[in-house]
Enzyme design. Structure first.
Site, PDB file in Angstrom:
ATOM      1  N   SER A  28       5.278   1.211  -9.644  1.00  0.00           N
ATOM      2  CA  SER A  28       4.765   2.069  -8.579  1.00  0.00           C
ATOM      3  C   SER A  28       5.745   2.258  -7.426  1.00  0.00           C
ATOM      4  CB  SER A  28       3.449   1.501  -8.033  1.00  0.00           C
ATOM      5  OG  SER A  28       3.627   0.182  -7.546  1.00  0.00           O
ATOM      6  N   GLY A  65       2.028   0.184 -12.036  1.00  0.00           N
ATOM      7  CA  GLY A  65       1.379  -0.921 -12.717  1.00  0.00           C
ATOM      8  C   GLY A  65       2.193  -1.544 -13.826  1.00  0.00           C
ATOM      9  N   ASN A  94       5.138  -6.404 -10.466  1.00  0.00           N
ATOM     10  CA  ASN A  94       3.794  -6.661 -10.989  1.00  0.00           C
ATOM     11  C   ASN A  94       3.727  -7.988 -11.738  1.00  0.00           C
ATOM     12  OD1 ASN A  94       2.306  -4.249 -10.140  1.00  0.00           O
ATOM     13  ND2 ASN A  94       3.739  -3.164 -11.444  1.00  0.00           N
ATOM     14  N   ASP A 175      -1.542  -1.097   2.382  1.00  0.00           N
ATOM     15  CA  ASP A 175      -1.519  -2.301   1.538  1.00  0.00           C
ATOM     16  C   ASP A 175      -0.317  -3.193   1.841  1.00  0.00           C
ATOM     17  OD1 ASP A 175       0.611  -0.946   0.371  1.00  0.00           O
ATOM     18  OD2 ASP A 175      -0.405  -0.586  -1.530  1.00  0.00           O
ATOM     19  N   HIS A 178       3.587  -0.742  -0.573  1.00  0.00           N
ATOM     20  CA  HIS A 178       4.166   0.512  -1.048  1.00  0.00           C
ATOM     21  C   HIS A 178       4.669   1.380   0.103  1.00  0.00           C
ATOM     22  CE1 HIS A 178       1.422  -0.640  -4.381  1.00  0.00           C
ATOM     23  NE2 HIS A 178       2.424  -0.185  -5.119  1.00  0.00           N
TER      24      HIS A 178
END
Length: 199
Positions: A28, A65, A94, A175, A178
């Site tokens: 991502s 992801g 991830n 978050d 990102h």
């Protein structure tokens, strides 16, 4: 004679197209998370490299992801489809966030690098780091995977582009993981500067 020259010209043009492709295999952080695909830094990387005198086609094969295992599974098809001269591996975040074993991450990245080299392409590995709340021991072990593989497999190590901007709240999503679309042009320029010496 003209037919031979025409065939040779087509062949050389084909080599030129294949030889000027840079493939980005990431998660991502490179896929353009919660933004239009054309806003992602890999898409903006192509004009950024052109400004530095590098005519190169950038293909963004990043999927939000994805883990190193996902990237390894997708890699053979991507190499066959795009026949890149260069491949940027931006994977591992991830894996780290899920607490995957260091050995698993290392083996997956190592296999990816080897497969890229066997396909006569040049791999470049992006350093990835995980937040310190995962514990210093795990964070340090995780971060050390990348310079070790870079040295062992003679692969350029590119800096973790998130590190210089993660404290700039105006460039980060809520978050805290990102970067926003506003940060993508800066990332593209930053990566172009670091990639250019290896093209």
């Amino acid at each position: 004679m003209m037919r031979i020259l025409s065939v040779l010209l087509i062949y050389l043009c084909s080599l030129n197209v294949w030889g000027n492709t840079l493939l980005v295999v990431g998660d991502s952080l490179s896929a353009g998370y919660q933004m239009r695909a054309e806003q992602s830094w890999p898409v903006l990387l192509q004009p950024a490299l052109k400004q530095q005198g590098h005519e190169i086609t950038v293909v963004n094969a990043s999927i939000s992801g994805d883990t190193t295992g996902n990237g390894l599974a997708r890699l053979p098809t991507l190499l066959q489809q795009h026949k890149p001269a260069y491949v940027i591996i931006e994977l591992g975040a991830n894996d780290g966030l899920r607490g995957f074993p260091q050995g698993t991450i290392r083996n997956n990245l190592s296999q990816m690098i080897t497969e890229i080299q066997n396909a006569d392409a040049k791999p470049m590995l992006v350093q990835i780091k995980v937040p310190p709340n995962y514990g210093k021991r795990y964070s340090d072990m995780f971060s050390s995977i990348y310079p070790q593989l870079s040295k062992e497999l003679a692969t350029p190590l590119l800096p973790f582009f998130l590190e210089p901007i993660i404290l700039k709240q105006e460039w980060m999503m809520n978050d805290g993981l990102h970067p926003k679309s506003d940060a993508q042009p800066w990332i593209a320029e930053y990566m172009a500067e670091n990639i250019a010496p290896y093209l």
